[in-house]
Design a protein around this motif. Structure first.
Motif, PDB file in Angstrom:
ATOM      1  N   TRP A 406     -41.477 -16.882  29.212  1.00 19.36           N
ATOM      2  CA  TRP A 406     -41.032 -16.624  27.845  1.00 19.36           C
ATOM      3  C   TRP A 406     -39.587 -16.141  27.836  1.00 19.36           C
ATOM      4  N   SER A 407     -38.867 -16.546  26.800  1.00 23.08           N
ATOM      5  CA  SER A 407     -37.492 -16.092  26.603  1.00 23.08           C
ATOM      6  C   SER A 407     -37.466 -14.612  26.241  1.00 23.08           C
ATOM      7  N   GLU A 408     -36.272 -14.053  26.177  1.00 20.70           N
ATOM      8  CA  GLU A 408     -36.125 -12.686  25.681  1.00 20.70           C
ATOM      9  C   GLU A 408     -36.503 -12.644  24.195  1.00 20.70           C
ATOM     10  N   PRO A 409     -37.155 -11.570  23.733  1.00 26.61           N
ATOM     11  CA  PRO A 409     -37.523 -11.485  22.309  1.00 26.61           C
ATOM     12  C   PRO A 409     -36.297 -11.487  21.396  1.00 26.61           C
ATOM     13  N   VAL A 410     -36.402 -12.196  20.286  1.00 24.63           N
ATOM     14  CA  VAL A 410     -35.326 -12.274  19.293  1.00 24.63           C
ATOM     15  C   VAL A 410     -35.846 -11.717  17.972  1.00 24.63           C
ATOM     16  N   ASN A 411     -35.159 -10.713  17.436  1.00 26.91           N
ATOM     17  CA  ASN A 411     -35.557 -10.110  16.169  1.00 26.91           C
ATOM     18  C   ASN A 411     -35.465 -11.141  15.044  1.00 26.91           C
ATOM     19  N   LEU A 412     -36.496 -11.214  14.185  1.00 31.04           N
ATOM     20  CA  LEU A 412     -36.508 -12.188  13.099  1.00 31.04           C
ATOM     21  C   LEU A 412     -35.544 -11.838  11.975  1.00 31.04           C
ATOM     22  N   GLY A 413     -34.949 -10.640  12.054  1.00 34.22           N
ATOM     23  CA  GLY A 413     -33.882 -10.330  11.123  1.00 34.22           C
ATOM     24  C   GLY A 413     -34.317  -9.624   9.853  1.00 34.22           C
ATOM     25  N   TYR A 414     -33.328  -9.144   9.140  1.00 32.24           N
ATOM     26  CA  TYR A 414     -33.504  -8.461   7.850  1.00 32.24           C
ATOM     27  C   TYR A 414     -33.321  -9.491   6.742  1.00 32.24           C
ATOM     28  N   PRO A 415     -34.118  -9.468   5.683  1.00 29.59           N
ATOM     29  CA  PRO A 415     -35.138  -8.480   5.303  1.00 29.59           C
ATOM     30  C   PRO A 415     -36.573  -8.856   5.677  1.00 29.59           C
ATOM     31  N   ILE A 416     -36.774  -9.827   6.591  1.00 31.28           N
ATOM     32  CA  ILE A 416     -38.133 -10.035   7.108  1.00 31.28           C
ATOM     33  C   ILE A 416     -38.601  -8.738   7.752  1.00 31.28           C
ATOM     34  N   ASN A 417     -37.725  -8.132   8.548  1.00 34.41           N
ATOM     35  CA  ASN A 417     -37.983  -6.805   9.102  1.00 34.41           C
ATOM     36  C   ASN A 417     -37.253  -5.751   8.283  1.00 34.41           C
ATOM     37  N   THR A 418     -37.873  -4.588   8.129  1.00 28.95           N
ATOM     38  CA  THR A 418     -37.283  -3.466   7.400  1.00 28.95           C
ATOM     39  C   THR A 418     -37.560  -2.193   8.188  1.00 28.95           C
ATOM     40  N   PHE A 419     -37.278  -1.057   7.583  1.00 32.90           N
ATOM     41  CA  PHE A 419     -37.584   0.221   8.225  1.00 32.90           C
ATOM     42  C   PHE A 419     -39.091   0.482   8.273  1.00 32.90           C
ATOM     43  N   ALA A 420     -39.881  -0.270   7.494  1.00 31.84           N
ATOM     44  CA  ALA A 420     -41.338  -0.125   7.524  1.00 31.84           C
ATOM     45  C   ALA A 420     -41.909  -0.871   8.727  1.00 31.84           C
ATOM     46  N   ASP A 421     -43.228  -0.764   8.927  1.00 33.44           N
ATOM     47  CA  ASP A 421     -43.896  -1.491  10.011  1.00 33.44           C
ATOM     48  C   ASP A 421     -44.214  -2.906   9.553  1.00 33.44           C
ATOM     49  N   GLU A 422     -43.773  -3.889  10.312  1.00 33.33           N
ATOM     50  CA  GLU A 422     -44.121  -5.288  10.050  1.00 33.33           C
ATOM     51  C   GLU A 422     -45.097  -5.751  11.132  1.00 33.33           C
ATOM     52  N   LEU A 423     -46.243  -6.253  10.706  1.00 26.26           N
ATOM     53  CA  LEU A 423     -47.300  -6.682  11.622  1.00 26.26           C
ATOM     54  C   LEU A 423     -47.992  -7.919  11.060  1.00 26.26           C
ATOM     55  N   GLY A 424     -48.591  -8.719  11.936  1.00 24.89           N
ATOM     56  CA  GLY A 424     -49.518  -9.752  11.508  1.00 24.89           C
ATOM     57  C   GLY A 424     -48.906 -10.937  10.808  1.00 24.89           C
ATOM     58  N   LEU A 425     -47.818 -11.500  11.339  1.00 24.42           N
ATOM     59  CA  LEU A 425     -47.218 -12.691  10.751  1.00 24.42           C
ATOM     60  C   LEU A 425     -47.736 -13.936  11.468  1.00 24.42           C
ATOM     61  N   VAL A 426     -48.065 -14.991  10.702  1.00 29.40           N
ATOM     62  CA  VAL A 426     -48.475 -16.271  11.278  1.00 29.40           C
ATOM     63  C   VAL A 426     -47.630 -17.378  10.663  1.00 29.40           C
ATOM     64  N   ILE A 427     -47.532 -18.511  11.373  1.00 34.56           N
ATOM     65  CA  ILE A 427     -46.692 -19.628  10.947  1.00 34.56           C
ATOM     66  C   ILE A 427     -47.532 -20.900  10.942  1.00 34.56           C
ATOM     67  N   ASN A 428     -47.335 -21.728   9.930  1.00 39.86           N
ATOM     68  CA  ASN A 428     -48.118 -22.961   9.841  1.00 39.86           C
ATOM     69  C   ASN A 428     -47.743 -23.924  10.964  1.00 39.86           C
ATOM     70  N   ALA A 429     -48.592 -24.935  11.180  1.00 43.86           N
ATOM     71  CA  ALA A 429     -48.367 -25.882  12.272  1.00 43.86           C
ATOM     72  C   ALA A 429     -47.046 -26.621  12.101  1.00 43.86           C
ATOM     73  N   SER A 430     -46.686 -26.938  10.860  1.00 39.07           N
ATOM     74  CA  SER A 430     -45.432 -27.652  10.610  1.00 39.07           C
ATOM     75  C   SER A 430     -44.214 -26.811  10.954  1.00 39.07           C
ATOM     76  N   GLY A 431     -44.393 -25.493  11.025  1.00 35.27           N
ATOM     77  CA  GLY A 431     -43.319 -24.613  11.461  1.00 35.27           C
ATOM     78  C   GLY A 431     -42.347 -24.179  10.393  1.00 35.27           C
ATOM     79  N   ASP A 432     -42.603 -24.533   9.137  1.00 33.91           N
ATOM     80  CA  ASP A 432     -41.628 -24.219   8.097  1.00 33.91           C
ATOM     81  C   ASP A 432     -42.050 -23.081   7.171  1.00 33.91           C
ATOM     82  N   LYS A 433     -43.316 -22.651   7.238  1.00 37.28           N
ATOM     83  CA  LYS A 433     -43.780 -21.569   6.359  1.00 37.28           C
ATOM     84  C   LYS A 433     -44.469 -20.475   7.162  1.00 37.28           C
TER      85      LYS A 433
END
Length: 672
Positions: A406-433
């Motif tokens: 695996w590559s080095e982890p890359v932060n998904l960025g703001y505002p997907i991430n905030t000062f709150a806890d972000e958990l439990g994200l999933v992505i569709n098979a097509s990769g766009d949502k």
């Protein structure tokens, strides 16, 4: 309403402990907090001499040990009414507000303490920095961490912690200055209610959504409501979701179930359950299989995956062969780590045997949580509080490199991430949502949202193939084994079974490769197909394919769609190996079969040339099988040229179908 779902974060204090055990554990924790924060108190040295103020203070400490925060605050208020410069009382107030997660009042108490004496307790500046960080006040937080570092008598460990938090502040400020596109949309009232909904799981065709709902149930012994986590299912009608229904009585129980993950076809579900009689630890991972509309009774994955520690938050690969999960077992690198295991076999009765879990390289000394493996098997999402980020848990992506690491982890960025806890994200098979849950957006408690994933964070596109396997003569549904093989590497990309009840299947097709797709069922000739997904995304469309299998009998024949030759050549290309090996295995397992291998061409060129070319190609296949050990008396070959076209020779697609190799059973020797 609990701050976090039971199956997600209750490991902090331990799940399903008795009330006495919980009381003892809380008492130990609170005494520890008091002793750390107020070393001066432990030594009975106070900044004030008023016995009355000290008396109120010590009464507050007793209430705090008894988990009565409000009484503790009342007594501290009285202490401060007696002595407004009682700095320890403000520090104690801050600690109580911290335990109550009231960050605004925690900050107010810290500031009052600093007003009295900025240098009295250097650690207060670090604590205040953390409090500002929780509210996303990064400039103020950074200033406090820097002020903490200005004190001379601080430990190297605390110095390192402060420097790490300064780095987090800098990272957060850079991300805020360069936000990613983020326009979340509430998934709708058919799924989201007044209760908390979270942890979405989606099939590859995006027609089935399974999620966790936190509601309340009446306690069996006391007249009070308790939190209850169960699974719910929603089906899609074109572009809208039908109202969600409880998943299954065989899975949902009076205990808590949550943090589930499903295979791409929605037939296998892996989930966390706590407090079950067959559990090995506080929380274990279980699985259930759907046949038709019925879910099987959940089965514990056993001692290889589960232990006396906390195992939870599984993420299963699209075909169910690789499992990622979270555990705090002692052999890990940090507090909570992500582990990986591979399915070895499914034993009679449905019990699964898994390989010894491997601790993944990217784990830190802190916490890594909520893994999600995308259907491409090349893209992983994790939550971590040990990597540079916005504070709390941030979401990171990792991509698989050529060496499969695996590559080095890359932060998904703001505002997907905030000062709150972000958990439990999933992505569709097509990769766009992406789909995730949040209580920081407009909704009712925790709701499930979806958003278009920024292009730079999209995983490789995955299409899918689905349909039904059936008997070509009787039309009866068949239970079949289906697999997808990378023709260039000869690696098995996916291997699944069709539904025993309705014969349905769904298999993912990652873009960018050529595949052999096969279906096999006992007593039937196998089916073979070829998919080339080397072109652009727009052309890699999902497809439906119903597969009719022929029983093994005299005259049965199939097209070998993955036997390839160069133009005007009868030399077999290396990527034909997968198909020819399956044919070889069929002949080994059926020693009485005598087969004819036939070659066919399109109508390009002369009839004489095409007959010779097709015959030589058929002979090449026979020679391959003879070299593998199949007796030559069981093999016939013949070239038909273009005389048996199965498609229109006037089109490019038709010509490709006509250029083919077939085999047919011409004799079955009963004495074999």
């Amino acid at each position: 309403m609990p701050a976090e779902p039971a199956c997600m974060l209750k490991f902090v204090i331990g799940n399903k402990l008795s009330s006495k055990q919980k009381m003892r554990k809380y008492t130990v924790i609170l005494i520890f907090l008091l002793s750390v924060t107020y070393s001066a108190v432990a030594q009975k040295k106070y900044s004030v001499k008023s016995r009355k103020a000290i008396h109120y203070y010590e009464m507050a400490a007793q209430h705090y040990r008894n988990r009565d925060n409000q009484q503790a605050l009342d007594k501290l208020t009285k202490a401060l009414e007696v002595k407004s410069n009682f700095i320890e009382a403000y520090l104690f107030q801050a600690d109580v507000y911290h335990s109550m997660k009231n960050t605004e009042l925690e900050i107010h108490a810290y500031l009052k303490a600093i007003e009295i004496d900025n240098d009295y307790f250097p650690r207060v500046h670090f604590n205040l920095g953390n409090a500002y960080l929780k509210l996303g006040k990064y400039e103020m937080a950074k200033g406090k961490f820097e002020e903490f570092l200005s004190f001379s008598k601080i430990s190297s460990r605390n110095k390192a912690k402060a420097m790490k938090q300064i780095m987090n502040c800098d990272v957060a400020l850079r991300m805020i200055a360069n936000p990613v596109e983020f326009n979340p949309v509430n998934i709708g009232k058919a799924i989201n209610t007044e209760n908390d909904e979270y942890w979405p799981s989606l099939t590859a065709d995006e027609e089935v959504l399974i999620f966790t709902r936190l509601s309340a149930r009446m306690n069996d012994t006391e007249v009070k409501l308790e939190p209850q986590e169960d699974f719910w299912l929603a089906l899609k009608d074109e572009d809208s979701w039908r109202p969600a229904q409880s998943l299954s009585e065989s899975i949902n129980t009076a205990s808590n179930e949550g943090a589930q993950s499903i295979t791409a076809d929605g037939r296998y579900m892996y989930f966390t359950a706590c407090g079950r009689k067959d559990g090995l630890g506080r929380c274990d991972i279980y699985y259930s299989l759907r046949e038709g509309d019925q879910w099987s009774k959940p089965m514990n994955l056993g001692p290889v995956i589960n232990s006396a520690a906390w195992e939870a938050q599984p993420s299963i690969s699209a075909d169910g062969r690789i499992l990622y999960f979270v555990s705090n077992r002692k052999s890990g690198k940090g507090k909570m780590d992500i582990w990986k295991s591979e399915l070895l076999e499914i034993l009679p009765g449905g019990k699964q045997r898994w390989s010894k879990p491997v601790n993944l390289d990217f784990n830190t000394s802190n916490n890594e949580m909520s893994p999600f493996i995308h259907a491409s098997n090349q893209y992983l999402v994790i939550a971590s509080d040990g990597l540079p980020g916005m504070g709390g848990y941030d979401l990171y992506k990792l991509t698989r490199k050529d060496d499969q690491k695996w590559s080095e982890p890359v932060n998904l960025g703001y505002p997907i991430n905030t000062f709150a806890d972000e958990l439990g994200l999933v992505i569709n098979a097509s990769g766009d949502k992406a789909y995730f849950s949040s209580d920081r957006l407009e909704g009712k408690g925790k709701d499930i949202f979806t958003f278009d994933l920024p292009l730079e964070h999209q995983p490789p596109m995955v299409s899918w193939l689905k349909g039904k396997v059936y008997d070509v003569e009787t039309k009866d549904n068949l239970y079949a084994s289906l697999q997808l093989i990378d023709l260039n590497s000869n690696d098995t990309v996916a291997k699944i079974n069709s539904d025993k009840v309705n014969g349905e299947y769904l298999i993912c097709l990652p873009a960018g490769k050529e595949y052999m797709f096969s279906a096999e069922s006992e007593g039937y000739l196998y089916y073979s197909d070829h998919f080339s997904l080397m072109e652009n995304k727009e052309q890699n469309k999902a497809q439906e394919l119903n597969i009719g299998l022929q029983k093994m009998k005299l005259g049965s024949e199939i097209v070998l769609r993955n036997v390839f030759f160069d133009t005007d050549s009868w030399e077999i290309l290396p990527k034909s190996e997968s198909e020819l090996y399956v044919l070889y295995q069929l002949l080994i397992q059926n020693q009485g079969f005598v087969v004819e291998i036939s070659g066919h061409t399109d109508h390009t060129g002369s009839e004489e040339h095409n007959l010779k070319l097709s015959e030589n190609r058929a002979k090449s296949v026979c020679d391959y099988l003879i070299d593998k050990g199949i007796h030559k008396d069981r093999l016939l070959f013949k070239g038909y040229g273009s005389s048996k076209a199965i498609a229109d020779n006037r089109t490019k697609e038709g010509k490709a179908l006509n250029r083919r190799t077939e085999f047919r059973i011409v004799n079955i020797k009963e004495d074999q």
